[in-house]
Design a protein around this motif. Structure first.
Motif, PDB file in Angstrom:
ATOM      1  N   LYS A  53     -52.403   5.769  38.215  1.00 27.39           N
ATOM      2  CA  LYS A  53     -53.360   6.877  38.124  1.00 27.39           C
ATOM      3  C   LYS A  53     -54.716   6.403  37.618  1.00 27.39           C
ATOM      4  O   LYS A  53     -55.767   6.805  38.131  1.00 27.39           O
ATOM      5  CB  LYS A  53     -52.795   7.958  37.200  1.00 27.39           C
ATOM      6  CG  LYS A  53     -53.652   9.211  37.130  1.00 27.39           C
ATOM      7  CD  LYS A  53     -52.984  10.280  36.265  1.00 27.39           C
ATOM      8  CE  LYS A  53     -53.836  11.538  36.209  1.00 27.39           C
ATOM      9  NZ  LYS A  53     -53.183  12.594  35.375  1.00 27.39           N
ATOM     10  N   THR A  54     -54.712   5.527  36.616  1.00 25.64           N
ATOM     11  CA  THR A  54     -55.970   5.024  36.063  1.00 25.64           C
ATOM     12  C   THR A  54     -56.698   4.157  37.079  1.00 25.64           C
ATOM     13  O   THR A  54     -57.930   4.207  37.189  1.00 25.64           O
ATOM     14  CB  THR A  54     -55.701   4.217  34.778  1.00 25.64           C
ATOM     15  OG1 THR A  54     -54.920   5.002  33.880  1.00 25.64           O
ATOM     16  CG2 THR A  54     -56.995   3.827  34.105  1.00 25.64           C
ATOM     17  N   GLU A  57     -58.479   6.393  39.466  1.00 28.22           N
ATOM     18  CA  GLU A  57     -59.700   6.949  38.879  1.00 28.22           C
ATOM     19  C   GLU A  57     -60.832   5.932  38.891  1.00 28.22           C
ATOM     20  O   GLU A  57     -61.978   6.263  39.218  1.00 28.22           O
ATOM     21  CB  GLU A  57     -59.420   7.393  37.437  1.00 28.22           C
ATOM     22  CG  GLU A  57     -58.500   8.603  37.318  1.00 28.22           C
ATOM     23  CD  GLU A  57     -58.161   8.910  35.878  1.00 28.22           C
ATOM     24  OE1 GLU A  57     -58.569   8.119  34.993  1.00 28.22           O
ATOM     25  OE2 GLU A  57     -57.493   9.931  35.623  1.00 28.22           O
ATOM     26  N   ARG A  60     -62.179   5.701  42.345  1.00 26.92           N
ATOM     27  CA  ARG A  60     -62.621   6.982  42.924  1.00 26.92           C
ATOM     28  C   ARG A  60     -61.817   7.307  44.189  1.00 26.92           C
ATOM     29  O   ARG A  60     -62.365   7.705  45.220  1.00 26.92           O
ATOM     30  CB  ARG A  60     -64.105   6.956  43.223  1.00 26.92           C
ATOM     31  CG  ARG A  60     -64.724   8.365  43.331  1.00 26.92           C
ATOM     32  CD  ARG A  60     -66.205   8.297  43.619  1.00 26.92           C
ATOM     33  NE  ARG A  60     -66.950   7.652  42.548  1.00 26.92           N
ATOM     34  CZ  ARG A  60     -68.219   7.257  42.642  1.00 26.92           C
ATOM     35  NH1 ARG A  60     -68.864   7.422  43.760  1.00 26.92           N
ATOM     36  NH2 ARG A  60     -68.824   6.681  41.624  1.00 26.92           N
ATOM     37  N   PRO A 196     -62.104   8.921  29.657  1.00 25.00           N
ATOM     38  CA  PRO A 196     -61.594   8.717  31.022  1.00 25.00           C
ATOM     39  C   PRO A 196     -62.304   7.555  31.698  1.00 25.00           C
ATOM     40  O   PRO A 196     -63.443   7.218  31.390  1.00 25.00           O
ATOM     41  CB  PRO A 196     -61.909  10.046  31.719  1.00 25.00           C
ATOM     42  CG  PRO A 196     -63.015  10.651  30.915  1.00 25.00           C
ATOM     43  CD  PRO A 196     -62.792  10.207  29.500  1.00 25.00           C
ATOM     44  N   SER A 197     -61.590   6.944  32.639  1.00 27.14           N
ATOM     45  CA  SER A 197     -62.143   5.809  33.363  1.00 27.14           C
ATOM     46  C   SER A 197     -63.308   6.259  34.238  1.00 27.14           C
ATOM     47  O   SER A 197     -63.280   7.335  34.838  1.00 27.14           O
ATOM     48  CB  SER A 197     -61.059   5.166  34.234  1.00 27.14           C
ATOM     49  OG  SER A 197     -60.016   4.661  33.441  1.00 27.14           O
ATOM     50  N   GLN A 198     -64.327   5.425  34.295  1.00 24.27           N
ATOM     51  CA  GLN A 198     -65.484   5.681  35.143  1.00 24.27           C
ATOM     52  C   GLN A 198     -65.329   4.898  36.444  1.00 24.27           C
ATOM     53  O   GLN A 198     -64.891   3.749  36.426  1.00 24.27           O
ATOM     54  CB  GLN A 198     -66.768   5.268  34.430  1.00 24.27           C
ATOM     55  CG  GLN A 198     -67.016   6.021  33.131  1.00 24.27           C
ATOM     56  CD  GLN A 198     -67.141   7.519  33.350  1.00 24.27           C
ATOM     57  OE1 GLN A 198     -67.849   7.972  34.246  1.00 24.27           O
ATOM     58  NE2 GLN A 198     -66.436   8.290  32.531  1.00 24.27           N
ATOM     59  N   PRO A 199     -65.695   5.495  37.579  1.00 25.52           N
ATOM     60  CA  PRO A 199     -65.510   4.803  38.857  1.00 25.52           C
ATOM     61  C   PRO A 199     -66.314   3.513  38.930  1.00 25.52           C
ATOM     62  O   PRO A 199     -67.488   3.472  38.552  1.00 25.52           O
ATOM     63  CB  PRO A 199     -66.002   5.822  39.888  1.00 25.52           C
ATOM     64  CG  PRO A 199     -65.930   7.143  39.195  1.00 25.52           C
ATOM     65  CD  PRO A 199     -66.198   6.868  37.752  1.00 25.52           C
TER      66      PRO A 199
END
Length: 320
Positions: A53-54, A57, A60, A196-199
């Motif tokens: 899932k990460t 993210e 993207r 949260p992870s940034q693209p």
């Protein structure tokens, strides 16, 4: 941004949610860049879903998870045509396979019929529903988890299905320090609120990277090295089943992706060595007498690698 910087940025984003797992993340990312799919064999609770899932993210990409069970039907995965009385037409209700990163949990708990439906999507990037063929939106990347065969209620995957996975990876248990960091980061709801992870990339970037990986130079001596490794698995008595020509292509593609991640436009023998066991480990079978001695496919492949001569001076000849 350089190729190695792309991977480093991706790793940094994934590490916001996932502690450790650097080597599996490198192999999984390389498999994605090589347009392949990944089979994860591990016990529950080591972070497979969180990792998938990460990663989605940070890339993207759309992400869906499917939990395989013995009563999971192909239409539960693919979707079905639904009749609409208001219009008198059939409408396609798309299943979870219409995504870009699919985590198929415990694939060997699904029936062979459902696993076969997934196989078509992996091999052809399309699905067939009631005689109609629908393409999947690229990039399409499957991460399937598999329980150890000694687990209860599992269906061993046939060789043809195993062969569709570019690599097989084991996450393994975290180290002492990593597990201590997991406790400290996630023990309370307050500390679990991680950024949260940034693209880092998007779908178009990944498609460009996949093409760039296919263009990575493979020197004829490295080709011979790959061929010797694969063909030796077919001739040694210790192997009951050797690797197929598809395995040759898979090993080459994975080595090219690893070279890309390291910022090179050519493959080194070390790339082949790193890719060999993840690519070939689930594609070969050792003889029963070897298994009775406690040996494994990975151990036999590692021993084989020591017997094959490594080409030298690749860097200079490719650079020139």
């Amino acid at each position: 941004m350089t190729n190695d910087q792309i991977f480093q940025d991706l790793t940094n984003e994934v590490h916001k949610q996932v502690i450790g797992q650097d080597k599996p993340l490198r192999l999984i990312t390389a498999a994605l860049f090589a347009s392949g799919h990944v089979l994860l064999e591990d016990v529950p609770g080591v972070g497979k879903t969180t990792l998938a899932k990460t990663l989605a993210e940070a890339l993207r990409l759309d992400f869906r998870r499917v939990q395989a069970t013995p009563d999971l039907l192909p239409q539960d995965l693919l979707g079905a045509l639904i009749y609409r009385p208001q219009t008198g037409d059939f409408e396609l209700r798309r299943g979870p396979i219409f995504t870009q990163i699919l985590l198929f949990d415990e694939i060997n708990r699904a029936t062979p019929r459902t696993a076969a439906a997934l196989l078509e999507a992996m091999a052809e990037n399309q699905v067939s529903i009631d005689g109609n063929t629908d393409p999947l939106n690229p990039p399409f990347f499957v991460m399937a988890t598999q329980n150890p065969l000694e687990s209860q209620g599992v269906f061993p995957l046939p060789e043809a299905q195993l062969d569709r996975f570019l690599i097989k990876v084991t996450l393994g248990y975290p180290t002492w320090d990593e597990e201590q960091s997991i406790i400290r980061r996630f023990r309370t709801p307050q500390t679990a609120q991680i950024q949260p992870s940034q693209p880092v990339l998007d779908a178009s970037d990944i498609l460009q990277i996949q093409q760039a990986c296919r263009d990575i130079t493979v020197h004829p001596d490295v080709e011979s090295y790959i061929l010797t490794i694969v063909r030796t698995t077919r001739t040694k008595a210790e192997f009951l089943m050797g690797a197929s020509p598809r395995a040759t292509l898979a090993l080459t593609a994975m080595a090219q992706a690893l070279a890309f991640i390291d910022g090179r436009n050519y493959v080194l023998p070390d790339d082949v060595k790193e890719a060999m066991i993840p690519v070939l480990g689930h594609r070969v079978q050792i003889a029963p007498e070897q298994r009775a001695l406690g040996k494994t496919e990975a151990a036999m492949l590692a021993a084989l690698l020591e017997e094959v001569s490594v080409p030298t001076e690749i860097t200079d000849s490719v650079s020139n």
